[in-house]
Design a protein around this motif. Structure first.
Motif, PDB file in Angstrom:
ATOM      1  N   HIS A 201       0.781  -0.864   0.235  1.00  0.00           N
ATOM      2  CA  HIS A 201      -0.180  -0.068  -0.030  1.00  0.00           C
ATOM      3  C   HIS A 201       0.915   1.222  -0.048  1.00  0.00           C
ATOM      4  N   SER A 202       0.288   2.340  -0.296  1.00  0.00           N
ATOM      5  CA  SER A 202       0.921   3.681  -0.247  1.00  0.00           C
ATOM      6  C   SER A 202       1.196   3.966   1.256  1.00  0.00           C
ATOM      7  N   LEU A 203       2.373   4.739   1.495  1.00  0.00           N
ATOM      8  CA  LEU A 203       2.402   5.086   2.700  1.00  0.00           C
ATOM      9  C   LEU A 203       1.224   5.943   3.369  1.00  0.00           C
ATOM     10  N   ARG A 204       1.029   5.559   4.515  1.00  0.00           N
ATOM     11  CA  ARG A 204      -0.292   6.307   5.059  1.00  0.00           C
ATOM     12  C   ARG A 204       0.145   6.012   6.808  1.00  0.00           C
ATOM     13  N   PRO A 205      -0.261   7.097   7.579  1.00  0.00           N
ATOM     14  CA  PRO A 205      -0.344   6.901   9.149  1.00  0.00           C
ATOM     15  C   PRO A 205      -1.061   5.700   9.538  1.00  0.00           C
ATOM     16  N   THR A 206      -0.590   4.728  10.290  1.00  0.00           N
ATOM     17  CA  THR A 206      -1.137   3.415  10.435  1.00  0.00           C
ATOM     18  C   THR A 206      -1.108   2.924  11.807  1.00  0.00           C
ATOM     19  N   VAL A 207      -2.428   2.808  12.361  1.00  0.00           N
ATOM     20  CA  VAL A 207      -2.387   1.969  13.660  1.00  0.00           C
ATOM     21  C   VAL A 207      -2.812   0.505  13.692  1.00  0.00           C
ATOM     22  N   ILE A 208      -2.505  -0.497  14.257  1.00  0.00           N
ATOM     23  CA  ILE A 208      -2.685  -2.011  14.334  1.00  0.00           C
ATOM     24  C   ILE A 208      -3.316  -2.152  15.586  1.00  0.00           C
ATOM     25  N   LEU A 209      -4.754  -2.490  15.772  1.00  0.00           N
ATOM     26  CA  LEU A 209      -5.335  -2.739  16.667  1.00  0.00           C
ATOM     27  C   LEU A 209      -5.865  -4.196  16.870  1.00  0.00           C
ATOM     28  N   GLY A 210      -5.558  -4.947  18.083  1.00  0.00           N
ATOM     29  CA  GLY A 210      -6.263  -6.273  18.216  1.00  0.00           C
ATOM     30  C   GLY A 210      -5.557  -7.108  19.202  1.00  0.00           C
ATOM     31  N   ASP A 211      -6.094  -8.292  19.108  1.00  0.00           N
ATOM     32  CA  ASP A 211      -5.553  -9.190  20.203  1.00  0.00           C
ATOM     33  C   ASP A 211      -4.397 -10.077  19.457  1.00  0.00           C
ATOM     34  N   PHE A 212      -3.337  -9.808  19.940  1.00  0.00           N
ATOM     35  CA  PHE A 212      -1.922 -10.333  19.299  1.00  0.00           C
ATOM     36  C   PHE A 212      -1.918 -11.685  19.871  1.00  0.00           C
ATOM     37  N   ASN A 213      -2.439 -12.186  21.183  1.00  0.00           N
ATOM     38  CA  ASN A 213      -2.201 -13.347  21.675  1.00  0.00           C
ATOM     39  C   ASN A 213      -0.924 -13.770  22.117  1.00  0.00           C
ATOM     40  N   GLU A 214       0.024 -12.706  22.328  1.00  0.00           N
ATOM     41  CA  GLU A 214       1.255 -12.705  22.820  1.00  0.00           C
ATOM     42  C   GLU A 214       1.471 -12.432  24.161  1.00  0.00           C
ATOM     43  N   ARG A 215       1.826 -13.190  25.032  1.00  0.00           N
ATOM     44  CA  ARG A 215       1.872 -13.071  26.465  1.00  0.00           C
ATOM     45  C   ARG A 215       3.365 -12.302  26.761  1.00  0.00           C
ATOM     46  N   SER A 216       4.487 -12.433  26.266  1.00  0.00           N
ATOM     47  CA  SER A 216       5.567 -11.706  26.674  1.00  0.00           C
ATOM     48  C   SER A 216       5.616 -10.201  26.444  1.00  0.00           C
ATOM     49  N   GLN A 217       6.212  -9.474  27.037  1.00  0.00           N
ATOM     50  CA  GLN A 217       6.473  -7.980  26.947  1.00  0.00           C
ATOM     51  C   GLN A 217       7.876  -8.072  25.990  1.00  0.00           C
TER      52      GLN A 217
ATOM     53  N   LEU B  18       2.811   0.263  21.679  1.00  0.00           N
ATOM     54  CA  LEU B  18       2.572   0.862  22.661  1.00  0.00           C
ATOM     55  C   LEU B  18       2.448   0.264  24.015  1.00  0.00           C
ATOM     56  N   PRO B  19       3.309   0.672  25.209  1.00  0.00           N
ATOM     57  CA  PRO B  19       3.321   0.101  26.409  1.00  0.00           C
ATOM     58  C   PRO B  19       1.724   0.246  27.050  1.00  0.00           C
ATOM     59  N   THR B  20       1.322  -0.972  27.233  1.00  0.00           N
ATOM     60  CA  THR B  20      -0.118  -0.779  27.725  1.00  0.00           C
ATOM     61  C   THR B  20      -0.317  -1.829  28.842  1.00  0.00           C
TER      62      THR B  20
ATOM     63  N   ASP C   6       5.041   8.095  12.378  1.00  0.00           N
ATOM     64  CA  ASP C   6       4.202   9.453  12.137  1.00  0.00           C
ATOM     65  C   ASP C   6       3.134   9.735  13.112  1.00  0.00           C
ATOM     66  N   LEU C   7       2.716   8.816  13.855  1.00  0.00           N
ATOM     67  CA  LEU C   7       1.670   9.023  14.915  1.00  0.00           C
ATOM     68  C   LEU C   7       2.309   9.127  16.164  1.00  0.00           C
ATOM     69  N   GLU C   8       1.546   9.651  17.178  1.00  0.00           N
ATOM     70  CA  GLU C   8       1.851   9.872  18.470  1.00  0.00           C
ATOM     71  C   GLU C   8       0.369   9.089  19.246  1.00  0.00           C
ATOM     72  N   LEU C   9       0.704   7.995  20.120  1.00  0.00           N
ATOM     73  CA  LEU C   9      -0.373   7.408  20.954  1.00  0.00           C
ATOM     74  C   LEU C   9      -0.191   7.490  22.404  1.00  0.00           C
ATOM     75  N   VAL C  10      -1.187   7.812  23.029  1.00  0.00           N
ATOM     76  CA  VAL C  10      -1.086   8.098  24.808  1.00  0.00           C
ATOM     77  C   VAL C  10      -2.023   7.122  25.253  1.00  0.00           C
ATOM     78  N   PRO C  11      -1.661   6.124  26.083  1.00  0.00           N
ATOM     79  CA  PRO C  11      -2.679   5.158  26.760  1.00  0.00           C
ATOM     80  C   PRO C  11      -3.462   5.870  27.474  1.00  0.00           C
ATOM     81  N   LEU C  12      -4.617   5.494  27.469  1.00  0.00           N
ATOM     82  CA  LEU C  12      -5.923   6.109  28.455  1.00  0.00           C
ATOM     83  C   LEU C  12      -6.280   4.767  29.454  1.00  0.00           C
ATOM     84  N   SER C  13      -6.716   5.460  30.554  1.00  0.00           N
ATOM     85  CA  SER C  13      -7.297   4.509  31.466  1.00  0.00           C
ATOM     86  C   SER C  13      -8.925   4.354  30.804  1.00  0.00           C
ATOM     87  N   HIS C  14      -9.608   3.337  31.204  1.00  0.00           N
ATOM     88  CA  HIS C  14     -10.973   2.974  30.768  1.00  0.00           C
ATOM     89  C   HIS C  14     -11.848   2.745  32.058  1.00  0.00           C
TER      90      HIS C  14
END
Length: 234
Positions: A152-168, A182-184, A205-213
Motif C-alpha cells: 500500500h501507499s504510505l499512510r499513518p497506520t495503527v494496528i489494533l487487536g488481540d495479538f495473543n502474545e504473553r511476553s512483553q 504502545l506500552p499498555t 508518524d503518529l503519537e499514541l497515549v494510553p488512556l485508562s478506561h
C-alpha cells in the motif's frame, strides 16, 4: 480543538468473546454499554461474529448506533457478519471507509486481518487483527501483515487487536522494527489481568497515549479488558 492544535482521535481495541461474560452469560447489552463507556471514535472488536455457519454477528447490528454512538464500518464478509474473521470496526458517524483489504493470515487456525483506510481529520490506516495461539504462526501472520502494508501507499497506520502474545519482551519482533508497540496494561484475564494479550501498534508518524478506561465491578462483559488510547498525527 484549536486551529493550531494537532488533530486527534480516541481509538480502542476489545476482544468481546462473542458477548460471553465471565459469568458465562451472553449479554450483548453489557458489551454495548462497555463500548459506549470507552467514548472512543474508532473501536476494533475481535470475536465480534460467531464462528459457525454464516458467522452471524454477536451484537445486534440495529442497536449498535443508539447504544454506543458508533456505526459498524462495512467490512463484513456477508450481510449477517459484522466483520472479517471476527474482526469488526465501529466508528463515529462521519468517518468513512476509502480503502479496504481483507487479509487471510497463514496458520492452521482460520485467522484474518482487515486493512482499512479511513476518511478522518488526517489520513489514517487502521489494521484490525486477531493473531493465532502459537508464536510460530503469529510470526508468519505478522510477516503477512507487514508485506501487505508494504504493497500500500504510505499512510499513518495503527494496528489494533488481540495479538495473543504473553511476553512483553519477545514474539513481536517482526513488527517492532517499523512500528511502535504502545506500552499498555495487561488485559487478560479481565478479572485479574496479568497477560498483555491485546496490543496497540502504530507507525512513527503518529503519537499514541494510553488512556485508562472505566472498570466495572462484578462479572465482566468479556474475559479480555479493552485497550484505549488517544491518537495524534505528528
Amino acid at each position: 480543538m484549536s486551529a493550531d492544535s494537532k488533530p486527534s482521535l480516541r481509538v480502542a481495541s476489545w476482544n468481546i468473546r462473542k458477548g460471553l461474560g465471565t459469568d458465562l452469560r451472553r449479554d450483548a447489552d453489557r458489551v454495548l454499554a462497555g463500548i459506549a463507556a470507552l467514548q472512543a471514535d474508532i473501536v476494533a472488536l475481535q470475536e465480534a461474529d460467531f464462528r459457525l455457519g454464516d458467522r452471524p454477528s454477536a451484537l445486534p447490528r440495529d442497536r449498535i448506533g443508539a447504544a454506543t454512538g458508533l456505526e459498524p464500518l462495512p467490512i463484513g464478509r456477508n450481510a449477517v457478519s459484522l466483520g472479517w474473521h471476527g474482526n469488526a470496526l465501529l466508528a463515529r458517524p462521519g468517518i468513512h471507509v476509502c480503502g479496504l483489504e481483507h487479509l487471510d493470515l497463514p496458520g492452521h487456525e482460520p485467522r484474518g486481518a482487515v486493512i482499512v483506510d479511513l476518511d478522518t481529520p488526517a489520513p489514517l490506516r487502521v489494521v484490525a487483527v486477531h493473531l493465532g495461539l502459537l508464536r510460530a504462526a503469529r510470526r508468519r501472520q505478522l510477516d503477512a501483515i507487514r508485506s501487505a502494508l508494504q504493497r500500500h501507499s504510505l499512510r499513518p497506520t495503527v494496528i489494533l487487536g488481540d495479538f495473543n502474545e504473553r511476553s512483553q519482551r519477545v514474539g513481536l519482533g517482526r513488527i517492532a522494527g517499523s512500528f511502535v508497540i504502545l506500552p499498555t496494561a495487561p488485559t487478560f484475564p479481565s478479572r485479574r489481568p496479568f497477560l498483555p494479550l491485546d496490543r496497540i501498534v502504530h507507525s512513527l508518524d503518529l503519537e499514541l497515549v494510553p488512556l485508562s478506561h472505566p472498570r466495572t465491578t462484578g462479572p465482566q462483559a468479556s474475559d479480555h479488558l479493552p485497550l484505549l488510547a488517544e491518537l495524534r498525527w505528528l
